[in-house]
Scaffold this motif. Structure first.
Motif, PDB file in Angstrom:
ATOM      1  N   PRO A   1       0.829  -1.219   0.000  1.00 14.51           N
ATOM      2  CA  PRO A   1       0.000   0.000   0.000  1.00 14.51           C
ATOM      3  C   PRO A   1       0.854   1.256   0.000  1.00 14.51           C
TER       4      PRO A   1
ATOM      5  N   TYR B   1      -6.640   2.761   5.086  1.00 11.93           N
ATOM      6  CA  TYR B   1      -7.333   1.747   4.287  1.00 11.93           C
ATOM      7  C   TYR B   1      -7.986   2.362   3.049  1.00 11.93           C
ATOM      8  N   TRP B   2      -7.621   1.905   1.857  1.00 13.80           N
ATOM      9  CA  TRP B   2      -8.155   2.344   0.567  1.00 13.80           C
ATOM     10  C   TRP B   2      -7.818   3.805   0.243  1.00 13.80           C
TER      11      TRP B   2
ATOM     12  N   ASP C   1      -7.337  -1.377  -1.897  1.00 13.07           N
ATOM     13  CA  ASP C   1      -6.424  -1.804  -0.838  1.00 13.07           C
ATOM     14  C   ASP C   1      -5.752  -3.130  -1.204  1.00 13.07           C
TER      15      ASP C   1
END
Length: 384
Positions: A30, A35-36, A41
């Protein structure tokens, strides 16, 4: 114009190759700890790719899709794939003939997105509704999507509308029909109403419209504020669109070769645009998500689905006035926050139904099928 029954059948060779590619996927780390935050992700993707390779039941998905009557029609030498679900009126067959409705999807979507809505419209009695409201439902796949051929020339929403009108009137023999859609399908639906008021009894969309022609009547202060906010949102969200508009073949080469990349590209937009609060799987269960992506993979049409982006400069940006009865059920997504009704009224001269339910995002027909079915019945019932 020939019409032939159609069944989805993906060969075992294609499925075997797909699974092999999935098991050899190379994953990235990542770019952001949130997250995302930087796109799909990698951890979530790794888990879903493993499930796709060894857990996803394509045979079940294929059987579910083939339970719907599907066809391909030859229109001007190009194949158009469509679902044609006839009205089920149960014990209430009397009264006027069922109204036909054509439902149009957008990107990165497919006819699959509209099947839950179609079931509720064709058989309302099975979903707590009045059987007298049953309609005939037609769901075409957009040109270049899955089992429909690209047009012989540029992909424009006006051009698709002409193809849909031919499908409804000359191929299926309907004299009058209604139209519904969102995103690209919303643009097609608007053009159907503008071009064929003699046949289209009404149009219903879930994505807002903005007329590019403000010469006759400059935008109001509220309209200007919305347009400025939309531009700001597009600058944050529009990277995907810019590359598909300018370098679609470069992107398509990567996505056609990597099923994991294809899944990441599509899932990113499903999460961003759904009314899911950041949790994609609250709106798209894994089985449905992988069904859609498998269809794109098996047909090799992710590149051709980009055509409407590459040809976007060929669209008539100023939407022609729509004088047939119109309805808007505004999707709950950032692009349409604070969208003023007056912008829709610039295009729809007979706007009879305006609703902002506050739930259901870009893929509202799939996310909230009961809600959309109810609004469609309310709007189209007096237009039969």
């Amino acid at each position: 114009m020939t019409v032939t029954p159609f069944r989805i059948s993906v060969s075992e060779d294609v499925l075997r190759d797909l699974r092999a590619r999935l098991t050899r996927t190379l994953f990235t780390e990542p770019s952001d700890s949130a997250y995302w935050a930087a796109g799909t992700d990698p951890g979530w993707l790794r888990e879903l790719v493993a499930h796709w390779a060894d857990g996803f039941d394509w045979a079940k998905a294929e059987d579910q899709l083939n339970a719907f009557p599907q066809f391909r029609a030859d229109i001007a030498g190009r194949a158009v794939h469509f679902v044609h679900l006839r009205a089920r009126r149960g014990t209430a067959p009397d009264g006027p003939a069922p109204l036909p409705l054509i439902l149009s999807h957008g990107w990165p979507s497919s006819f699959v997105e509209l099947l839950p809505l179609a079931e509720r419209l064709a058989d309302p009695g099975a979903h707590g509704g009045d059987p007298a409201d049953a309609v005939d439902v037609v769901i075409p796949s957009l040109p270049g999507f899955l089992y429909s051929d690209l047009p012989d020339g540029p992909f424009t929403r006006r051009g698709v509308a002409e193809t849909w009108h031919t499908l409804m009137t000359e191929v299926l023999g309907y004299e009058r029909y209604g139209a519904f859609g969102g995103d690209i399908g919303g643009g097609v639906t608007q053009w159907l109403g503008a071009l064929h008021p003699e046949a289209v009894v009404g149009v219903h969309i879930t994505s807002a419209v903005v007329s590019a022609d403000f010469d006759a009547q400059p935008p109001t202060a509220r309209e200007s504020a919305y347009l400025e906010a939309l531009d700001a949102y597009d600058r944050e969200d529009g990277g995907y669109s810019e590359i598909m508009c300018t370098r679609p073949d470069t992107l398509a080469a990567a996505l056609r070769d990597s099923p994991a990349g294809l899944l990441a590209w599509i899932s990113d937009k499903y999460r961003d645009w759904s009314d899911c609060g950041g949790d994609l799987e609250t709106r798209w269960d894994r089985h449905t998500l992988l069904t859609v992506v498998t269809l794109y993979w098996a047909t090799g049409t992710i590149g051709s689905s980009f055509r409407q982006y590459y040809d976007y400069h060929r669209h008539n940006r100023a939407v022609s006035p729509v004088r047939v009865p119109a309805a808007v059920t505004l999707s709950h997504e950032p692009a349409y926050a604070d969208y003023p009704r007056s912008l829709a009224e610039r295009v729809f001269h007979d706007l009879r139904h305006w609703s902002t339910p506050g739930r259901g995002g870009h893929f509202m027909a799939y996310e909230e099928p009961d809600q959309v079915a109810g609004e469609l019945r309310t709007f189209f019932r007096p237009l039969r």
